[in-house]
Design an enzyme around this catalytic site. Structure first.
Site, PDB file in Angstrom:
ATOM      1  N   ASP A 146       0.846  -1.237   0.053  1.00 29.90           N
ATOM      2  CA  ASP A 146      -0.130   0.128  -0.093  1.00 29.90           C
ATOM      3  C   ASP A 146       0.854   1.357   0.071  1.00 29.90           C
ATOM      4  O   ASP A 146       2.172   1.242  -0.213  1.00 29.90           O
ATOM      5  CB  ASP A 146      -0.951  -0.094   1.231  1.00 29.90           C
ATOM      6  CG  ASP A 146      -2.368   0.361   0.950  1.00 29.90           C
ATOM      7  OD1 ASP A 146      -2.248   1.414   0.060  1.00 29.90           O
ATOM      8  OD2 ASP A 146      -3.279  -0.007   1.397  1.00 29.90           O
ATOM      9  N   ASP A 206      -9.658   3.544  -4.086  1.00 27.09           N
ATOM     10  CA  ASP A 206     -10.309   2.483  -3.571  1.00 27.09           C
ATOM     11  C   ASP A 206     -11.748   2.435  -4.287  1.00 27.09           C
ATOM     12  O   ASP A 206     -12.406   3.389  -4.190  1.00 27.09           O
ATOM     13  CB  ASP A 206     -10.503   2.236  -2.029  1.00 27.09           C
ATOM     14  CG  ASP A 206      -9.284   1.989  -1.323  1.00 27.09           C
ATOM     15  OD1 ASP A 206      -8.018   2.037  -2.319  1.00 27.09           O
ATOM     16  OD2 ASP A 206      -9.182   1.722  -0.123  1.00 27.09           O
TER      17      ASP A 206
END
Ligand SMILES: *[C@@H]1O[C@H](CO)[C@@H](O)[C@H](O)[C@H]1NC(C)=O
Ligand SMILES: *[C@@H]1O[C@H](CO)[C@@H](O)[C@H](O)[C@H]1NC(C)=O
Length: 485
Positions: A146, A206
């Site tokens: 991430d 996202d």
């Protein structure tokens, strides 16, 4: 021994791909806990889910990575190595990966190229070597990496590249084959440098469980703005599709544009919307990571994610994403002003062509695409040789498993999976080469030379067709494939 069918293409593609760890030759498939469970992770969750992947026939359709997301550690020890949270993983990570490997599944884990992960657990920035060693020693096969809390080390491609490359090098140094999946939200033009170091790279903020609803949390008003500095969250399926459209050619065997994990089965979209979402992710060659709770799956959900004719598009050995060949915005808009219709088209390894009529308008519509449009990449203005051929049109959703059969599979009825496609037994490349009918949907019609593919497409739905030349062996197409490579 005779060479397998795909060998010539695969060998050529190896030379063309920058990251060459042998992994993700077709987009990776599996399950990740985040979309449903977020931080509520445990050994039990992973192992129960892994058994259901097997019982429901999903592992044998290709969903073989079980990926643990954020929230699994409890900090970094004095020795600089991460400490596993033993309340969630009482037997440690190696025990989890051993169990998964015993089931012929692969184990994925998560960290962030920052001082903290996105959920504020210890991150791997400046501890890449130690963490890569831990992952390798635990038998990890996949790292989702991430982008949170990166301490300002972003803003230009080279700065982001260097930060993510640290982990690429550290993983390589372990000597273990670990699929490297960047979760860098499209930042710093990751589509330009991700392919050099990773097997996949996220191109957007996202995803959330909505087909088209705009949301301020999904940054970058103009979805094609590459300078976006706030990719955000709550990006709809349509928003992400529009973001990847200019970059589809970056994906190739070994490295893929990642459109984020699937929302199919989470409950926020209609059946038609989920079918369209799944179809587009497959045809755009995104990784296919299920995000639903397999312990509470309904029959309709199963019969979307287990459609082998759609998965065969994702896993096609050619590895070429569909490209948008037309957009129509003069269609009915919803209350947010969203309404558009797209035609997507792309070549497949055996000379077939996949065509998707995507209806993101606020009404059911007749949509049509001419062969000239469908084959525009092979020649402008209808000049492509394929426009002069006759094509059988196969509808890839017509052969969807019935709800009754899917319910039987979910009820663990013995024999319910009999006759289902099994990619462990027959890899997709082989099934396609052998013309296994389960990979070709149902023949819905024929398009003559110079004609069009037309269909009534429901609101927020997609029709997915595989066009198959009926002009003998289609030598034209194969010679085009060869030249391009
Ligand atoms: C698929 O084939 C493999 C190899 O033959 C077998 O082990 C597995 O049980 C099969 N899966 C299903 C769902 O039948
Ligand atoms: C766009 O779609 C609308 C509604 O189906 C149709 O009336 C119009 O002709 C289409 N425009 C183009 C350029 O195809």
């Amino acid at each position: 021994m005779a060479l397998p069918y795909v060998a010539p293409l695969a060998l050529l593609a190896v030379q063309a791909v920058a990251v060459n760890n042998g992994l993700a030759r077709t987009p990776q498939m599996g399950w990740n806990n985040w979309n449903t469970f977020a931080c509520d992770v445990s050994e039990d969750l992973l192992l129960e889910t892994s058994q259901l992947l097997i019982d429901y026939g999903l592992r044998d359709l290709g969903y073989n990575y079980v990926v643990l997301d954020d929230c699994w550690s409890r900090g970094r020890g004095k020795d600089d190595y991460l400490i596993v949270d033993e309340a969630k993983f009482p037997n440690g990570m190696k025990a989890v990966s051993d169990r998964l490997h015993d089931k012929d599944l692969l184990f994925g884990m998560y960290s962030s190229a920052g001082e903290m992960t996105c959920a504020r657990y210890a991150g791997s920035l400046d501890y890449e070597k130690q963490d890569a060693e831990s992952f390798a020693s635990w038998g990890v096969d996949y790292l989702k990496y991430d982008n949170c809390y990166h301490m300002g080390r972003f803003g230009t491609p080279i700065v982001s590249f260097n930060r993510f490359n640290e982990m690429a090098e550290a993983l390589k140094a372990t000597g273990r084959s670990i699929l490297y999946s960047l979760c860098s939200w499209g930042e710093d033009y990751v589509h330009t440098w991700g392919p050099s170091i990773a097997n996949s790279w996220r191109i957007s903020g996202d995803i959330y469980d909505s087909f088209s609803r705009p949301d301020d949390l999904c940054g970058c008003g103009d979805p094609t703005d590459p300078h976006c500095v706030a990719p955000g969250t709550h990006c709809s399926v349509l928003n992400i599709i529009n973001k990847v459209a200019p970059y589809i050619d970056r994906g190739l065997p070994g490295g893929w544009n990642d459109l984020d994990m699937l929302e199919v089965g989470l409950g926020g979209m209609t059946d038609e919307e989920y079918k369209a979402h799944f179809s587009m992710w497959a045809a755009l060659k995104s990784p296919l990571l299920l995000g639903n709770d397999l312990r509470a799956m309904d029959a309709k959900t199963l019969s979307i994610i287990n459609n082998p004719a759609i998965i065969a598009i994702s896993q096609d050995p050619r590895g070429k994403a569909v490209q948008r060949v037309s957009t129509n915005t003069s269609v009915a808009k919803d209350e947010y002003g969203i309404g558009e219709v797209h035609v997507w088209s792309g070549p497949l390894a055996n000379g077939d062509q996949v065509v998707i009529l995507l209806n993101a308008a606020n009404e059911d519509l007749h949509i049509s695409a001419s062969l000239a449009e469908i084959f525009v990449m092979d020649g402008p203005g209808g000049s492509a040789p394929q426009v002069q051929q006759t094509w059988a049109v196969h509808d890839l959703w017509e052969s969807r498993m019935t709800e009754t059969d899917a319910a039987a599979v979910l009820g663990q009825d013995k024999g319910a999976l009999k006759g289902s496609y099994n990619a462990t037994e027959i890899p997709y490349a082989k099934g396609l080469a052998e013309e296994d009918p389960r990979l070709f949907g149902e023949k819905a019609g024929v398009v003559k030379a110079g004609g069009s593919v037309s269909a009534l497409v429901p609101r927020h739905g997609a029709k997915v067709f595989r066009l198959r030349s009926t002009d003998g062996k289609d030598k034209t197409r194969k010679s085009l494939v060869k030249e391009e490579l």
